[in-house]
Write a protein that holds these residues in place. Structure first.
Motif, short mmCIF file in Angstrom:
data_model
loop_
_atom_site.label_atom_id
_atom_site.label_comp_id
_atom_site.label_asym_id
_atom_site.label_seq_id
_atom_site.Cartn_x
_atom_site.Cartn_y
_atom_site.Cartn_z
N UNK A 27 35.01 -51.77 1.20
CA UNK A 27 35.90 -52.54 2.08
C UNK A 27 36.00 -51.90 3.46
N UNK A 28 35.90 -50.57 3.52
CA UNK A 28 35.99 -49.89 4.81
C UNK A 28 34.77 -50.18 5.68
N UNK A 29 33.61 -50.26 5.06
CA UNK A 29 32.40 -50.61 5.82
C UNK A 29 32.52 -52.03 6.37
N UNK A 185 29.63 -35.54 1.70
CA UNK A 185 29.61 -35.36 3.16
C UNK A 185 28.45 -36.15 3.77
N UNK A 186 27.29 -36.08 3.14
CA UNK A 186 26.12 -36.83 3.64
C UNK A 186 26.37 -38.33 3.58
N UNK A 187 27.03 -38.80 2.50
CA UNK A 187 27.29 -40.23 2.38
C UNK A 187 28.33 -40.68 3.40
N UNK A 188 29.36 -39.88 3.64
CA UNK A 188 30.35 -40.25 4.64
C UNK A 188 29.76 -40.29 6.04
N UNK A 189 28.72 -39.48 6.26
CA UNK A 189 28.08 -39.47 7.59
C UNK A 189 27.46 -40.81 7.90
N UNK A 221 23.36 -48.82 0.46
CA UNK A 221 23.11 -50.00 -0.37
C UNK A 221 24.28 -50.38 -1.26
N UNK A 222 24.92 -49.38 -1.88
CA UNK A 222 26.00 -49.67 -2.82
C UNK A 222 27.25 -50.21 -2.12
N UNK A 223 27.37 -49.95 -0.82
CA UNK A 223 28.55 -50.40 -0.08
C UNK A 223 28.23 -51.51 0.91
N UNK A 228 26.13 -63.12 3.88
CA UNK A 228 27.15 -64.16 3.70
C UNK A 228 28.55 -63.55 3.66
N UNK A 229 28.70 -62.39 3.00
CA UNK A 229 30.01 -61.74 2.93
C UNK A 229 30.48 -61.30 4.31
#
Length: 242
Positions: A27-29, A185-189, A221-223, A228-229
């Motif tokens: 949701x944040x993305x 940390x890498x994912x949050x980047x 990819x997961x986020x 369409x969304x």
């Protein structure tokens, strides 16, 4: 003892993150894409002057108020506002802006990795004293070589248990936590890379819709919301939001 108080506090505080996962969720993305859509659209339609009120006082901005998690004193907020300030100062060369953003991202990422490296480093420190204790236990046992086998067995077993505990804590608990923290940390980047890609795309002359679509491609990819969304989320934004 070899770490600063700040690093120790940050490391302890971040251990919970190994279990809760990254700060930025799906949701944040989606909110980030909508926020940057509004900002780039404002720049396109009303010019940089209209944007200054939003970036100078984001807590009072009608745009930033719509997305409180991003606007609540996070690096993302500072990163967005600082970059837009550079643009208001007539720094509109996409390559120069991208270079400046990369330096900020590299600095932030290096600092964020410090707590992730501490558990791994400390884990190896846990294992080493246990090995020394095991050696000392064997030395002590050799000094009691004349004792009956049941006593010698207990002394040797104690030394081996200490070694096993040290290895288990270092490589079965502390080490994996450090690996997990680094991954987080890498994912949050990636959240901040989306910001960079959208703002640079805007400087290349793309429309707000196209810039945000370019940024959507950088979302993990997961986020990642579908086309369409994202379109549905953008359509729900009030026309007077900017």
């Amino acid at each position: 003892m070899g770490n600063s108080i700040g690093d120790v506090k940050t490391t302890v505080g971040n251990i919970a993150k190994a279990f809760s996962g990254p700060k930025w969720k799906t949701a944040d993305y989606r909110d980030l894409l909508c926020l940057l859509f509004l900002l780039t659209k404002t720049m396109k339609m009303k010019g940089m002057i209209a944007l200054e009120a939003h970036i100078e006082k984001p807590s009072e901005s009608s745009i930033f108020k719509r997305y409180p998690k991003i606007s609540k004193g996070s690096f993302a907020l500072d990163f967005i506002c600082d970059t837009l300030r550079m643009m208001t100062m007539s720094l509109e060369d996409p390559h120069q802006v991208e270079t400046a953003m990369e330096k900020l991202l590299e600095k932030h990422h290096s600092r964020a990795l410090v707590p992730a490296g501490r558990p791994d480093h400390d884990g190896r420190r846990i294992a080493c004293p246990r090995h020394r204790c095991a050696v000392l236990g064997v030395i002590k046992t050799m000094g009691s070589i004349t004792e009956p086998p049941e006593i010698l067995g207990g002394m040797i077993g104690g030394a081996l248990v200490g070694t096993f505990l040290g290895v288990f804590l270092a490589y079965g608990l502390v080490g994996p936590i450090a690996v997990r923290l680094k991954g987080i940390v890498d994912e949050e980047a990636q959240f901040y890379h989306v910001i960079r890609d959208i703002l640079v795309a805007h400087l290349h002359g793309n429309s707000a819709q196209v810039s945000v679509e370019i940024g959507r491609g950088s979302v993990p990819s997961l986020a990642q919301p579908s086309f369409a969304q994202l379109e549905e989320a953008l359509n729900t934004i009030p026309t007077d939001a900017s």
